[in-house]
Design a protein around this motif. Structure first.
Motif, PDB file in Angstrom:
ATOM      1  N   LEU A  87      26.948  88.225  76.765  1.00  0.00           N
ATOM      2  CA  LEU A  87      26.065  88.839  77.757  1.00  0.00           C
ATOM      3  C   LEU A  87      26.141  88.015  79.032  1.00  0.00           C
ATOM      4  N   ALA A  88      26.531  88.666  80.115  1.00  0.00           N
ATOM      5  CA  ALA A  88      26.595  88.005  81.417  1.00  0.00           C
ATOM      6  C   ALA A  88      25.173  87.757  81.920  1.00  0.00           C
ATOM      7  N   PRO A  89      24.984  86.817  82.820  1.00  0.00           N
ATOM      8  CA  PRO A  89      23.664  86.556  83.383  1.00  0.00           C
ATOM      9  C   PRO A  89      23.037  87.839  83.938  1.00  0.00           C
ATOM     10  N   GLY A  90      21.796  88.083  83.562  1.00  0.00           N
ATOM     11  CA  GLY A  90      21.070  89.263  84.035  1.00  0.00           C
ATOM     12  C   GLY A  90      21.332  90.525  83.245  1.00  0.00           C
ATOM     13  N   ASP A  91      22.310  90.524  82.342  1.00  0.00           N
ATOM     14  CA  ASP A  91      22.621  91.723  81.562  1.00  0.00           C
ATOM     15  C   ASP A  91      21.737  91.827  80.325  1.00  0.00           C
TER      16      ASP A  91
END
Length: 192
Positions: free
Chosen positions: A117-121
């Motif tokens: 999971l990418a940051p903010g996702d």
């Protein structure tokens, strides 16, 4: 990476096979899965790669695990899934992704997943069949899980078990990617 056309062809055959074995029309399955009949026609025609949410709804409606819809062939006594053959079932432009690494049969059906999971996702998961559980083991970053009113945060090195027969959400509220392994365990059903 696994050829998307090959995956779509396997999905088309497997969906049609499971639907017809259960004696369901496209209309009946569409209603049960809460997806459009047109989407099912596209899937059975091998003309689309549906979202993971759609796959989950269809699999739940058929009372089979998602992996059963994606099987390319019968399982041999020793099964190796090469990195290039692991299907990416969800991804975002930011770099988040979910890959189904392996699944099993037996008294309980098990799926092994690799997630980033990418940051903010975030990813919103539909409820699995009754009694389903998930084990999450965070390898890097901090994962925020929401299940009902509970929102635990799981750090790198932590492992968590939760009942997945209710809607749930995986989120990355941090500034670094979150990498985690997920195991889904469901009770075996007569159709599995």
């Amino acid at each position: 990476m696994l050829d998307p056309d090959r995956l779509a062809a396997a999905l088309a055959v497997n969906l049609r096979d499971h639907r017809t074995r259960q004696g369901l029309s496209l209309d009946q399955l569409a209603k049960r899965a809460d997806v459009s009949k047109g989407m099912l026609v596209q899937i059975e025609g091998g003309k689309t790669n549906p979202s993971i949410a759609t796959l989950c709804r269809v699999a739940n409606a058929l009372t089979i695990p998602v992996a059963r819809l994606l099987e390319l062939a019968e399982t041999p006594p020793v099964r190796i899934v090469r990195k290039a053959d692991v299907p990416r079932l969800w991804h975002t432009p930011e770099g988040s992704e979910a890959r189904l690494l392996m699944s099993t049969d037996g008294q309980e059906y098990t799926e092994l997943w690799d997630w980033v999971l990418a940051p903010g996702d975030a990813f919103d998961g539909d409820a699995h069949p009754a009694g389903a559980r998930e084990i999450l083991s965070v390898r890097a970053g901090r994962l925020t899980l929401t299940v009902g009113e509970e929102t635990p945060e799981i750090d790198a090195g932590d492992t968590l078990l939760f009942r997945a027969d209710r809607p749930h959400r995986y989120a990355n509220r941090g500034t670094d990617p979150v990498c985690f392994t997920m195991v889904v365990v469901e009770r075996s059903n007569g159709g599995r």
